[in-house]
Design a protein around this motif. Sequence first.
Motif, mmCIF file in Angstrom:
data_model
loop_
_atom_site.group_PDB
_atom_site.id
_atom_site.type_symbol
_atom_site.label_atom_id
_atom_site.label_comp_id
_atom_site.label_asym_id
_atom_site.label_seq_id
_atom_site.Cartn_x
_atom_site.Cartn_y
_atom_site.Cartn_z
ATOM 1 N N GLN A 245 0.819 -1.198 0.000
ATOM 2 C CA GLN A 245 0.000 0.000 0.000
ATOM 3 C C GLN A 245 0.861 1.261 0.000
ATOM 4 O O GLN A 245 1.777 1.391 0.811
ATOM 5 N N VAL A 246 0.523 2.187 -0.890
ATOM 6 C CA VAL A 246 1.203 3.469 -0.919
ATOM 7 C C VAL A 246 0.658 4.346 0.206
ATOM 8 O O VAL A 246 -0.525 4.245 0.557
ATOM 9 N N ARG A 247 1.508 5.165 0.805
ATOM 10 C CA ARG A 247 1.067 6.079 1.862
ATOM 11 C C ARG A 247 1.180 7.528 1.412
ATOM 12 O O ARG A 247 0.220 8.270 1.483
ATOM 13 N N PHE A 248 2.354 7.950 0.970
ATOM 14 C CA PHE A 248 2.546 9.313 0.479
ATOM 15 C C PHE A 248 3.279 9.290 -0.859
ATOM 16 O O PHE A 248 4.194 8.488 -1.063
ATOM 17 N N VAL A 249 2.873 10.188 -1.736
ATOM 18 C CA VAL A 249 3.629 10.485 -2.955
ATOM 19 C C VAL A 249 3.735 12.005 -3.035
ATOM 20 O O VAL A 249 2.718 12.695 -3.180
ATOM 21 N N VAL A 250 4.969 12.535 -2.921
ATOM 22 C CA VAL A 250 5.192 13.980 -2.916
ATOM 23 C C VAL A 250 6.007 14.357 -4.143
ATOM 24 O O VAL A 250 7.021 13.714 -4.453
ATOM 25 N N ARG A 251 5.572 15.395 -4.847
ATOM 26 C CA ARG A 251 6.284 15.892 -6.024
ATOM 27 C C ARG A 251 6.629 17.354 -5.824
ATOM 28 O O ARG A 251 5.768 18.165 -5.478
ATOM 29 N N GLY A 252 7.910 17.682 -6.012
ATOM 30 C CA GLY A 252 8.353 19.064 -5.909
ATOM 31 C C GLY A 252 9.281 19.405 -7.054
ATOM 32 O O GLY A 252 9.610 18.556 -7.891
ATOM 33 N N LYS A 254 12.400 20.228 -6.776
ATOM 34 C CA LYS A 254 13.763 19.768 -6.504
ATOM 35 C C LYS A 254 13.852 18.260 -6.274
ATOM 36 O O LYS A 254 14.900 17.654 -6.526
ATOM 37 N N ALA A 255 12.780 17.643 -5.777
ATOM 38 C CA ALA A 255 12.837 16.224 -5.428
ATOM 39 C C ALA A 255 11.430 15.665 -5.269
ATOM 40 O O ALA A 255 10.453 16.399 -5.147
ATOM 41 N N GLY A 256 11.353 14.342 -5.267
ATOM 42 C CA GLY A 256 10.109 13.638 -4.998
ATOM 43 C C GLY A 256 10.334 12.582 -3.927
ATOM 44 O O GLY A 256 11.467 12.146 -3.689
ATOM 45 N N TRP A 257 9.262 12.173 -3.267
ATOM 46 C CA TRP A 257 9.368 11.209 -2.161
ATOM 47 C C TRP A 257 8.172 10.282 -2.201
ATOM 48 O O TRP A 257 7.031 10.729 -2.386
ATOM 49 N N GLU A 258 8.427 8.993 -2.066
ATOM 50 C CA GLU A 258 7.377 7.995 -1.985
ATOM 51 C C GLU A 258 7.548 7.185 -0.704
ATOM 52 O O GLU A 258 8.657 6.796 -0.352
ATOM 53 N N LYS A 259 6.438 6.971 -0.020
ATOM 54 C CA LYS A 259 6.446 6.169 1.210
ATOM 55 C C LYS A 259 5.357 5.112 1.094
ATOM 56 O O LYS A 259 4.228 5.415 0.713
ATOM 57 N N TRP A 260 5.706 3.872 1.433
ATOM 58 C CA TRP A 260 4.783 2.754 1.333
ATOM 59 C C TRP A 260 4.541 2.160 2.709
ATOM 60 O O TRP A 260 5.411 2.143 3.562
#
Length: 359
Positions: A245-252, A254-260
Amino acid sequence: MAINTCVLGYGVSARIFQIPYILLTPGLRLHSILQRTGDSASHDHPTAKLHRDISTVLSDPDIHLVIVSTSNASHYPITKSLLLAGKHVVVEKPFTIIASEADDLVALAKETGRLLTVFHNRRWDADFLTLRRLLSENTFGTLVSLRSHFDRYKPDNARTPTWKAQQVPGNGVLYDLGSHLVDQSLVLFGVPDRVFASVRDERGSSADPTKGYGEEGFIDDAFDAVLYYDRRLQGASITSLCERQVRFVVRGTKAGWEKWGLDLQEDQTKEGMKVEDEEFGVEKEGEWGVITTPGKGSERVQEERGWYRGFFENLVEALEGKAEVEVKAEQAAGVVRVLECLGRSEKEGRVLDVPRGPG
């Protein structure tokens, strides 16, 4: 002097998320539990007084603080009676099911001089604490979008019948788990300008298939919501058949972050791990989120430790006059206002402006 605390209700929230922390937090004392039927509370906590009716809680002068862990629709009348009886109150989320009732309780707490807060404990999830740290460090540059999920799938035959299954307004996942997602969004970005939502019964569990959201006989088990903040989008959704299950998907910029995966603290407590264990709330490196930066590739970022104890530690400090309460009742009323607006968006099928609260 210890703060004598009474817990109303003895369901999962009381047993897993509240009582273990009351017992562990210096300054709090588990004085009593209200359990209308059954003796499991007395069996588990023999030194705590057992109440069978709210009237004896209201009249007990030894009770200083009450945690309301009852059905959603009961939060408003019970909390109002407790404030009028001179008790400090923690209300399980959602604060209320109607924003005007939340506003009424905020005003009443000020009039009576009592502390009133709401149990938005997932502000202390490991992943959310990590996200707040990354945002404070300007890791992403200009934020473009953030997707927040609380996905799960539980077959009907695996669900224990409780008041949460009653098909009445205020029940269902929008007000249940959606309260967490909306609260976290408001902590990060404030009240959104506009919202849009799809609130659904995907498994066909509603007793009356002709009914829709907000009507008796309908129960929602899935939703997708979009919160608009100027140009930035905040998405939220729930319910998935996927194993991972995905929890967070952040797009910026300068960078992106994915948390599962979800925070560990609930499962660790259910599995018998003690809250005071050194490994409690600590994720293994293989579960950390992944950050991707142009030119640098992808790497795992160390997670903060999940710390539900933070809610209760802050609560004690606030009651002792040493700090402001972290989860302010006005903020929780704002969560209810957004949830109401999401429900209206589903019924009207359009993007809606979010109304502002009193003051």
